[in-house]
Every structure is written in C-alpha cells, then in structure tokens.
Design an enzyme around this catalytic site. Structure first.
Site, PDB file in Angstrom:
ATOM      1  N   ASP A  18       0.880  -1.309   0.081  1.00  0.00           N
ATOM      2  CA  ASP A  18       0.105  -0.135   0.134  1.00  0.00           C
ATOM      3  C   ASP A  18       0.951   1.160  -0.076  1.00  0.00           C
ATOM      4  OD1 ASP A  18      -2.185   1.523   0.254  1.00  0.00           O
ATOM      5  OD2 ASP A  18      -2.569   1.355   2.329  1.00  0.00           O
ATOM      6  N   MET A  19       0.668   1.995  -0.919  1.00  0.00           N
ATOM      7  CA  MET A  19       1.271   3.142  -1.126  1.00  0.00           C
ATOM      8  C   MET A  19       1.098   4.097   0.119  1.00  0.00           C
ATOM      9  SD  MET A  19       2.939   2.338  -3.665  1.00  0.00           S
ATOM     10  CE  MET A  19       4.227   3.847  -3.971  1.00  0.00           C
ATOM     11  N   TYR A  23      -1.138  10.365  -3.053  1.00  0.00           N
ATOM     12  CA  TYR A  23      -1.383  11.693  -3.825  1.00  0.00           C
ATOM     13  C   TYR A  23      -0.338  12.710  -3.400  1.00  0.00           C
ATOM     14  CZ  TYR A  23      -5.819  10.159  -5.791  1.00  0.00           C
ATOM     15  OH  TYR A  23      -6.820   9.454  -6.440  1.00  0.00           O
ATOM     16  N   ARG A  60       0.074  14.857   9.309  1.00  0.00           N
ATOM     17  CA  ARG A  60      -0.682  14.045  10.401  1.00  0.00           C
ATOM     18  C   ARG A  60      -0.027  14.329  11.869  1.00  0.00           C
ATOM     19  NH1 ARG A  60      -2.057   8.308   7.215  1.00  0.00           N
ATOM     20  NH2 ARG A  60      -2.047   9.218   5.229  1.00  0.00           N
ATOM     21  N   ASP A 120      -3.711   2.554  -5.391  1.00  0.00           N
ATOM     22  CA  ASP A 120      -2.334   2.601  -4.701  1.00  0.00           C
ATOM     23  C   ASP A 120      -2.134   1.111  -3.948  1.00  0.00           C
ATOM     24  OD1 ASP A 120      -4.060   2.917  -2.678  1.00  0.00           O
ATOM     25  OD2 ASP A 120      -2.574   4.336  -1.528  1.00  0.00           O
ATOM     26  N   GLU A 121      -2.893   0.415  -4.528  1.00  0.00           N
ATOM     27  CA  GLU A 121      -2.739  -0.943  -3.770  1.00  0.00           C
ATOM     28  C   GLU A 121      -2.446  -2.183  -4.292  1.00  0.00           C
ATOM     29  OE1 GLU A 121      -5.714  -1.737  -0.088  1.00  0.00           O
ATOM     30  OE2 GLU A 121      -6.557  -0.341  -1.775  1.00  0.00           O
TER      31      GLU A 121
HETATM   32  N1  DCP Z   1      -8.528   9.145  -1.934  1.00  0.00           N
HETATM   33  C1  DCP Z   1      -9.113   9.931  -2.289  1.00  0.00           C
HETATM   34  N2  DCP Z   1     -10.450  10.110  -1.477  1.00  0.00           N
HETATM   35  C2  DCP Z   1     -10.487   9.503  -0.343  1.00  0.00           C
HETATM   36  C3  DCP Z   1      -9.418   8.575  -0.160  1.00  0.00           C
HETATM   37  C4  DCP Z   1      -8.432   8.389  -0.793  1.00  0.00           C
HETATM   38  O1  DCP Z   1      -9.081  10.899  -3.471  1.00  0.00           O
HETATM   39  N3  DCP Z   1     -11.642   9.639   0.046  1.00  0.00           N
HETATM   40  C5  DCP Z   1      -7.249   9.107  -2.715  1.00  0.00           C
HETATM   41  C6  DCP Z   1      -5.759   9.769  -2.065  1.00  0.00           C
HETATM   42  C7  DCP Z   1      -5.022   8.957  -1.278  1.00  0.00           C
HETATM   43  C8  DCP Z   1      -5.305   7.657  -2.352  1.00  0.00           C
HETATM   44  O2  DCP Z   1      -6.409   7.715  -2.773  1.00  0.00           O
HETATM   45  O3  DCP Z   1      -3.823   9.472  -1.492  1.00  0.00           O
HETATM   46  C9  DCP Z   1      -4.887   6.457  -1.604  1.00  0.00           C
HETATM   47  O4  DCP Z   1      -5.572   6.129  -0.500  1.00  0.00           O
HETATM   48  P1  DCP Z   1      -5.222   5.561   0.862  1.00  0.00           P
HETATM   49  O5  DCP Z   1      -6.494   5.457   1.752  1.00  0.00           O
HETATM   50  O6  DCP Z   1      -4.657   4.454   0.679  1.00  0.00           O
HETATM   51  O7  DCP Z   1      -4.728   6.610   1.679  1.00  0.00           O
HETATM   52  P2  DCP Z   1      -3.021   7.268   1.391  1.00  0.00           P
HETATM   53  O8  DCP Z   1      -2.280   6.853   0.704  1.00  0.00           O
HETATM   54  O9  DCP Z   1      -3.187   8.903   1.153  1.00  0.00           O
HETATM   55  O10 DCP Z   1      -2.573   7.158   3.008  1.00  0.00           O
HETATM   56  P3  DCP Z   1      -2.048   5.918   3.705  1.00  0.00           P
HETATM   57  O11 DCP Z   1      -0.724   6.094   3.872  1.00  0.00           O
HETATM   58  O12 DCP Z   1      -2.691   6.065   5.151  1.00  0.00           O
HETATM   59  O13 DCP Z   1      -2.453   4.846   3.013  1.00  0.00           O
END
Ligand code: DCP
Length: 650
Positions: A18-19, A23, A60, A120-121
């Site tokens: 998982d990235m 974004y 965060r 991103d997964e």
């Molecule tokens: N995303 C979005 N709207 C949301 C949730 C996520 O547009 N309600 C987009 C932005 C995130 C990407 O999808 O960067 C991946 O979502 P993740 O839930 O995996 O969260 P992140 O990668 O941002 O953070 P984490 O490191 O907690 O996985």
C-alpha cells in the site's frame, strides 16, 4: 454473500503493498520543494479551502486529518502546504496519480503474480519466489541481511528496545523455524527488495503486509506506516484477529456485519470464534457460514489475480448544496463532460492494452424537494456499452432518465422540477482483452450473431461495438438483468473480483431490486445481422488496408452518430416488449458490482464514493496508529536527514 474458498496451500506467501499518502507523494515528486513539508492534497472545490483527500505524514503529526477541509487544516497546522488536484473538464483529473500507480505496479509485478487492487494498492503472490529463494539460500547461512528487512515488524515477536534488529535477524535465520515461517522470512526479504526498488525507480515509499493469505496481508500492511513492513506469522494470527472489531473485517462492514452484531452479539472477530461452523451455516447458509468460521481463524483461500490493469473506468462529479443540478439540460451538460472523459480513457485503454469494456453504468445521488420517501436512492442503471463519446452520452442520458423516472415515481414529472442531483458518475466495466488481430473481431461478431438469434447464452468474450450489432442497440434488458444496486457489496460464487471476494450488485433477495428496462421512442429496430456482417466486412477490409492499429481504428470508425432509428440502450417498458424481444431476455446482461474496480471508486468524488461504498465493501482496514519503529525509507527525502524525525512517534 461471501463464499468460503479453501486454501490451496497453507504455505502461500502473499504480500499486500500500500503506497504511503499516495497523492501527496506524487505531488511531492512533482514539486520537490514540498518534500519534508507538511503537505495535503485538496479537492478542486475551494469551498472552505477544499476537502482534503490525502494527508502527508508530517501533517498528520500536527493533527491534520483527511476529514478536514483546507481552512481547518491550516488552523491546526499553519505551515501546511495545500496542493490542489489537477483539474480538467471542471473536475478532478487523476491521470497523474493513476499513471504513478502504474509505475509502481510494473515494478512490483517483477517477482510474482500481481493484482492491482486500487489506485495505490497491490497484492502479490510471492510463493514461487520465496520457495526458490529458500532452496537456493538457506536462511540460517545468510551473512548479510538488508537493513530494510531487519526493520520488519514480526507480529508476535517480543522485542527488546535495544536490539530490535538483532531479534528480527534471529527470527529470520532461525534454524528450527518451520517451513511456513521460513517462507515468510523469504517473503519479507523479497518485499523489502521490491519496496527499495520502488523507491529507487519512482521515489515513492510504500508499506506492506506479508502473510499466508490476502486477508491477513491486507490487515497487516497498514499496521506500521509509512515505509515499513509487517509479517504475520501463523502463531500471531489469533492475537491479531481476536480483538479486531467485526466491522473492520473485509465484507463485514455492511449488513452481514450488522447482523452479526445485532443478532448474535458478535462485536469482535474473537466473539465469532464461539460459534460452531454448523451454527453459522444454520444462520447464514452453508457458504457464508463456512466463510465466517474460516475468517475468524484467519483462513482465506482467495487467490491473487494476475491483473495489472484496472477492472473498470469511471468518471464522476458531485454537486453539493446549491450546485445541485435541477434540470435535464444541466444534467446532460455534465454528463457530456463525464462521458467525454470516460470515452477518452476507454480509447486509451483500447489503444494501449487492446481491451474493450462491455457495460456502462450510471450512478447518481438525488433528492426530492417534496420527499416523503427520503431514504429512496437513485437506482444505478446499466446497459451494454457502445464506444464513442456521443453514444456513451446518449446512453447515459437514457440511463439517467430511466433512473430518474423510477426515483421520482409515477406521480412526479422528471421535467417538472422538485428534484436535484448532487452526484453523477458513469462507469465502464466488464473489460476484456481482445486477442490481437482482426480474427478476434470476427469471432466477436460471430458471437454477437448468436447473441441476437438464439436464447443460448451469448459469447460475450468480445466487445459489441458495431452499431448494428451492439446489444445496446438491439437488446431489451429484462427486469432481471438490469440491477439496481443498493446495499452491501457481497461476494458471488464466480471468481472475477478485484478485491479478494466476489460480489453481486445486490446483497440478498430482500434487498435485490432489479429494474425493468425501458426503451424509448422511437421503437427499436430489430438487429439486422446482414447489415452487421456487411459493416464488419467493410471495416475488416478497411482496417486490413490500414495496418496494425486496426482495432483502434475499427472502433473509431464505429463511433459516428446514431440514427434516429437506433434503439436506445435502455430497455422497454416490459409491456411494450415484443415476443421476440422478450426471447432475447434470456441472454442476460447482468451488471455485477464486482466488475467495478475499487480504484475507480476512489477516483470518484467523496460523496459518490460514500454512496457507492454502501454496496462496495470498504477496502481500507483499520490502521492502528501504534507505529513502533522508524524507517530509513521514510527519511530518504527528508531535507535534514540528521534530524531524523521519527514519524511513527507522532
Ligand atoms: N483518496 C481520495 N479520496 C478518499 C480516499 C483516498 O481521493 N476519500 C485518494 C488519495 C490517497 C489515495 O486515494 O492518497 C490512496 O488512499 P489511501 O486510503 O491509501 O490513503 P493514502 O495513501 O493517502 O494514505 P495511507 O498512507 O494512510 O495509505
């Protein structure tokens, strides 16, 4: 309902990657001065600073959360850098994130079967690679182990703060470890290598879970973020699962999870352990009962699908508050934008990957101003997909109108006002690859001939794109084939899902509401197969002359206008169906939720995502914030690496 799949082997090595704050990382790569700065990506809508959709780990630490808007984020973290998502056609354009995800997938896929689960997964099946490594290099004789591997979190391993890495080294190289643990150790080494490779080639960090199945790997990948990896040993499974709230488990976020809570008093996975398999089968049926019994014990046989490309494409937009669309003209205007974007992406997919989509689905969020039935949702509508922005638009408008009529009920006029649309999306799903060369198209047309002339199931292997042959043009879709999707996403019995399990659009018979399709005037022209063959012959000849980009050209030349004689893709009112048309009903066009890729949902505006996620189970598991140890990768780009701010301590 969920389906229990026996483990093909209890020694599989599965990773979920998982990235981290994806974004944000993409934006930081684009604008390196943002590295190390508290950063968040906001929606294009600037109201109250825009809704945050991704929050970097530095932000965060200061208490910034995804649920905030930009203005609120600035209050808790005045130095925050807010980056707006790119915009195109009046809406977020996620192309750069999508492409960045593809870069990562292409690297991760080097070591084993790879399934792109969202933007991103990724799931990886590393069993073969781990077996090979174990055969070639006995772990106990490993002399040097990379730092990144030594920083792995091994669930169930008691660590001493002073020599964490040595304890992990000891676990990795144990002579008396059983075969499964040795394979996990190899998996950890491979995943660490892959993560470092991703960092080197893309500048992105990611986190991972390594386990014996997808469910456990997914649970683990978010436990230690950013830029860390977690190993789930067999011995740790019970301790990992027992305290987990039942609703945090995949597929238990909806009605099934609620039923477990209210009907059986099951609040954690541990509570579920009290029930025998027979008891669970009595209550939920044999498949779901066994599935529940299995997952409580960490057993899940879901395979990693070899799929690097998205399972569907979607384009959506929300219209909150006063922006709600209140006329058909306004809806059409926006549908045009959405359909053009969708069409472009379909064309790129066709050109790049030689893939075609079969199903078009329209989803909307709506309200009635004089609402006595406020819980009624706008029904999702589907039809066979025809290529070309104009046709997709035409079909989407028809789908919308059918949905609106149903949403409003017979007593309200769609044109009479009194309604508003707060979200719209169009999705293309059921995407299949076309085998190279025109012979595939030939086969497709043969399949389509059958589709129209017999009640045998059609050969849907190839996309119906020719005007004269498109089911969208010629089929009426029976009540049982256009499915209203409302409720929890639940598994199906066939193996097509992007996300481990297999679902139908409707959770169960009680919630299933399948829609009668409706054709509009003018009445449909029944398929003329000869026309179709002739058209095909012409196209085939033409494309043969034009060379190898024939498939793309073929479809492009089929995207011209639709005649007034054309049958709309929406079905007819059932009473207006002719006998022959009714006969065609047996060739079902059934829309299944499992044709929608989670990554597509994530690309939709948040309000639409929320709505869609009521029938697509949640992808993100709880991410315990108890990050215990640091990561060198996390600080790779820190402007001052010496400071070595330990993000996990935040
Ligand atoms: N995303 C979005 N709207 C949301 C949730 C996520 O547009 N309600 C987009 C932005 C995130 C990407 O999808 O960067 C991946 O979502 P993740 O839930 O995996 O969260 P992140 O990668 O941002 O953070 P984490 O490191 O907690 O996985």
């Amino acid at each position: 309902m969920p389906v229990a799949r026996p483990e093909t082997s209890d020694s599989r090595i599965i990773a979920h990657v998982d990235m981290d704050c994806f974004y944000v990382q993409v934006e930081q790569r684009k604008q390196p001065h943002l590295r190390g700065q508290p950063t968040a990506v906001v929606q294009y809508n600037s109201w109250k600073g825009g809704g945050l959709i991704a929050v970097g780990y530095e932000a965060r630490k200061d208490g910034v959360k995804r649920s905030m808007r930009g203005d609120e984020a600035k209050k808790v973290c005045p130095q925050i850098q807010l980056v707006q998502v790119p915009v195109a056609r009046g809406k977020a354009d996620l192309t750069i994130y999508r492409n960045a995800g593809s870069e990562v997938v292409s690297i991760l896929a080097r070591k084993g079967r790879c399934e792109r689960a969202s933007i991103d997964e990724v799931y990886l099946d590393l069993t073969d690679a781990a077996e090979t490594m174990l055969k070639e290099t006995p772990l106990e004789s490993l002399e040097s182990i990379d730092e990144e591997v030594l920083k792995s979190h091994v669930l169930g391993l008691t660590l001493n703060e002073n020599d964490e890495k040595e304890i992990v080294r000891g676990w990795l190289t144990r002579r008396d470890a059983d075969h499964r643990d040795k394979l996990l150790a190899c998996g950890a080494i491979i995943v660490a290598q892959l993560r470092m490779q991703v960092l080197r080639e893309t500048e992105f960090t990611c986190s991972a879970g390594i386990a014996h199945n997808k469910m456990l790997a997914k649970l683990a990948s978010g436990m230690n973020k950013p830029a860390q990896q977690t190993i789930v040993t067999s011995a740790s499974v019970k301790g990992l699962l027992e305290p987990l709230p039942i609703k945090k488990m995949k597929q238990l976020g909806g009605k099934l999870g609620s039923s477990l809570q209210t009907d059986l008093g099951v609040n954690t996975v541990g509570d579920l352990l009290q029930f025998s398999e027979e008891k669970l089968q009595d209550i939920y049926g044999s498949n779901t009962g066994t599935w529940l019994w299995n997952i409580a014990r960490g057993i899940s046989g879901d395979e990693v699908e070899g799929r690097l490309l998205p399972k569907s494409h979607g384009s959506g937009k929300t219209f909150p508050g006063v922006q709600a669309l209140k006329s058909l003209a306004a809806v059409e205007k926006w549908l045009k934008e959405l359909c053009e974007e969708l069409s472009e992406r379909l064309q790129i997919d066709l050109e790049t990957n030689k893939r075609v989509a079969h199903t078009l689905t329209l989803h909307a969020n709506a309200y009635k101003s004089t609402d006595t039935d406020s819980h009624k949702k706008f029904p999702s509508k589907s039809c066979p997909l025809r290529y070309g922005a104009g046709k997709i638009l035409e079909d989407s408008v028809n789908l919308f109108q059918a949905g609106l009529r149903e949403f409003l009920g017979s007593y309200m006029s769609p044109v009479g006002g009194g309604w508003g649309i707060t979200g719209l999306s169009v999705t293309a799903s059921k995407i299949v690859a076309i085998p190279s060369g025109t012979s595939s198209i030939t086969r497709y047309f043969h399949g389509q001939d059958r589709f129209h002339t017999s009640s045998e199931p059609s050969d849907e292997k190839f996309a119906p794109k020719d005007d004269n042959l498109s089911p969208s043009r010629t089929e009426s879709h029976s009540a049982s084939h256009l499915t209203e999707c409302d409720g929890e996403r639940t598994p199906m019995t066939h193996d097509t899902s992007t996300f481990d399990q297999h679902e139908t659009a409707c959770k169960d018979e009680a919630t299933e509401s399948c829609l009668t399709s409706q054709h509009h005037e003018p009445q449909p022209r029944l398929p003329n197969i000869d026309d179709g063959k002739r058209t095909y012959e012409q196209k085939r000849k033409a494309t043969k002359e034009k060379g190898t980009s024939s498939i793309l050209r073929f479809f492009q030349t089929n995207t011209c206008s639709s005649s007034s004689q054309e049958t709309k893709c929406l079905g007819m009112e059932s009473e207006s169906l002719t006998e022959s048309q009714n006969k065609v009903r047996t060739n079902s066009w059934c829309y299944n939720v499992d044709e929608i890729d989670q990554s597509v949902v994530e690309e939709l505006p948040p309000e639409l995502q929320e709505e869609l996620r009521t029938w697509l189970r949640p992808q993100k598991q709880a991410k315990p914030s108890t990050v215990k140890r640091g990561s060198s990768i996390a600080h790779y780009f820190s402007p001052n690496k010496n400071q070595h701010t330990n993000l996990k301590k935040s």
